[in-house]
Design a protein around this motif. Structure first.
Motif, PDB file in Angstrom:
ATOM      1  N   TRP A   2       0.813  -1.220   0.000  1.00 32.92           N
ATOM      2  CA  TRP A   2       0.000   0.000   0.000  1.00 32.92           C
ATOM      3  C   TRP A   2       0.845   1.268   0.000  1.00 32.92           C
ATOM      4  N   ASN A   3       2.159   1.128  -0.014  1.00 38.38           N
ATOM      5  CA  ASN A   3       3.048   2.286  -0.067  1.00 38.38           C
ATOM      6  C   ASN A   3       3.721   2.439  -1.422  1.00 38.38           C
ATOM      7  N   GLU A   4       3.403   1.546  -2.373  1.00 40.66           N
ATOM      8  CA  GLU A   4       4.071   1.565  -3.666  1.00 40.66           C
ATOM      9  C   GLU A   4       3.074   1.428  -4.803  1.00 40.66           C
ATOM     10  N   GLY A   5       3.430   2.026  -5.938  1.00 39.90           N
ATOM     11  CA  GLY A   5       2.662   1.834  -7.159  1.00 39.90           C
ATOM     12  C   GLY A   5       1.198   2.198  -7.024  1.00 39.90           C
ATOM     13  N   SER A   6       0.364   1.545  -7.824  1.00 38.83           N
ATOM     14  CA  SER A   6      -1.066   1.859  -7.828  1.00 38.83           C
ATOM     15  C   SER A   6      -1.770   1.547  -6.504  1.00 38.83           C
ATOM     16  N   PRO A   7      -1.372   0.515  -5.734  1.00 40.51           N
ATOM     17  CA  PRO A   7      -2.031   0.304  -4.434  1.00 40.51           C
ATOM     18  C   PRO A   7      -1.917   1.512  -3.502  1.00 40.51           C
ATOM     19  N   ALA A   8      -0.879   2.338  -3.709  1.00 41.20           N
ATOM     20  CA  ALA A   8      -0.705   3.524  -2.862  1.00 41.20           C
ATOM     21  C   ALA A   8      -1.843   4.525  -3.044  1.00 41.20           C
ATOM     22  N   LEU A   9      -2.585   4.423  -4.155  1.00 44.48           N
ATOM     23  CA  LEU A   9      -3.740   5.300  -4.354  1.00 44.48           C
ATOM     24  C   LEU A   9      -4.762   5.104  -3.235  1.00 44.48           C
ATOM     25  N   PHE A  10      -4.920   3.859  -2.797  1.00 44.37           N
ATOM     26  CA  PHE A  10      -5.890   3.568  -1.742  1.00 44.37           C
ATOM     27  C   PHE A  10      -5.453   4.204  -0.425  1.00 44.37           C
TER      28      PHE A  10
END
Length: 336
Positions: A185-193
């Motif tokens: 959740w701190n990298e790439g597209s998951p970080a959007l959440f």
């Protein structure tokens, strides 16, 4: 079938491992740290696939170590090369070039040395050409006026794969859009959440191609088990505006919908303020000059080739966001 997956703890790699294990393949998975391997278990847990995790043959190593790769590729039939750095931080440019380009060259050479039957390389839609109309696999690459270092790294990595095919390697390249799925959740597209859960207020009207990570993994496995070789395939479910994606994420994690339109002036100010903040925090910037460019372009991508060849139906993006939001809420403990 014995398969090697590089970058097995990443967003795409972890889902490829699940896909292959469900097909009863033997999987050798490359990883860099115990922390990342433990994080991969959480992804397996989200899909209730913990029982598969013990079947993985984990090998700790680095794609920059050619002798290691040559050894690990022995007796491997299929290689799924998912290892890469995705970054729009200028400070990581040299590191990204080394891992993405040199690492891919090493994987290609190891496959040739070990007589691997077939290689699947995960590229990106950013490595494709640009067009005012729909972009497909035949849209020619151009020296863009301001390409990102990441897009260049993927384009040059693709060239290493094509070089391998000229030397006798059978290969498939996939070009996914922005990938939606549970990961770090701190990298790439998951970080959007994570950013939206922290109160992201801004949105842009621009649009691009998005795809579910499960679609990427499934299509890769399907393509590797066909007779087709030395081809590339765009993997995009829908071309959607960032406004719609951000709003849908916010709705699924019960957070306020971003409501302030980010004008060109605002985004130019935002990435500069973010850069100043990193001088004091030493953290990876959420916004950079390059990521802002990505978020303000309007591109439309065609996945007709993959859809027709595989007779495949992609998961709708709203369903992808719902699945990812469920994992995010569970892992972070945030109540919807």
């Amino acid at each position: 079938m014995k398969c090697l997956v590089t970058g097995a703890t990443g967003l795409v790699g972890s889902h490829v491992v699940i896909e292959l294990l469900e097909k009863k393949y033997e999987v050798v998975a490359l990883y860099r740290s115990e922390e990342k391997k433990n994080h991969t278990l959480k992804i397996f847990s989200h899909y209730n696939k913990e029982y598969l995790f013990s079947s993985i043959h984990w090998v700790k190593g680095n794609v920059l170590d050619i002798l290691f790769l040559e050894d690990v590729c022995k007796n491997i039939q299929h290689v799924y090369h998912c290892a890469a750095i995705v970054s729009f931080n200028k400070k990581r440019r040299n590191e990204m070039y080394k891992i993405n380009i040199e690492g891919t060259a090493n994987v290609v050479n190891a496959c040739l040395e070990a007589n691997v039957e077939k290689l699947c390389f995960v590229s990106s839609i950013t490595a494709l050409g640009t067009s005012k109309t729909e972009i497909d696999e035949n849209t020619p690459w151009q020296n863009k006026s301001n390409p990102t270092a990441y897009s260049k790294s993927k384009y040059y990595s693709e060239n290493e794969v094509w070089r391998g095919t000229a030397e006798g390697l059978k290969a498939i390249i996939v070009n996914p859009g922005i990938i939606i799925g549970p990961g770090n959740w701190n990298e790439g597209s998951p970080a959007l959440f994570r950013r939206i859960s922290e109160g992201l207020k801004f949105y842009t009207e621009s649009s691009t191609g998005f795809v579910d990570v499960r679609d990427v993994a499934t299509c890769m496995a399907k393509l590797m088990n066909t007779s087709i070789e030395n081809e590339k395939f765009i993997l995009v479910s829908q071309n959607v505006s960032f406004k719609k994606v951000l709003s849908t994420i916010a709705a699924h994690i019960n957070k306020p919908i971003p409501s302030i339109k980010a004008t060109k002036f605002l985004v130019e100010v935002a990435w500069r303020l973010e850069w100043i903040k990193t001088l004091f925090t030493n953290k990876e910037p959420v916004l950079t000059k390059e990521s802002v460019k990505m978020a303000t372009d309007n591109d439309t991508y065609s996945s007709k080739k993959a859809t027709e060849f595989l007779m495949y139906r992609f998961i709708p993006i709203e369903e992808s966001i719902e699945n990812t939001a469920s994992a995010f809420l569970k892992e972070t403990g945030i109540r919807k």
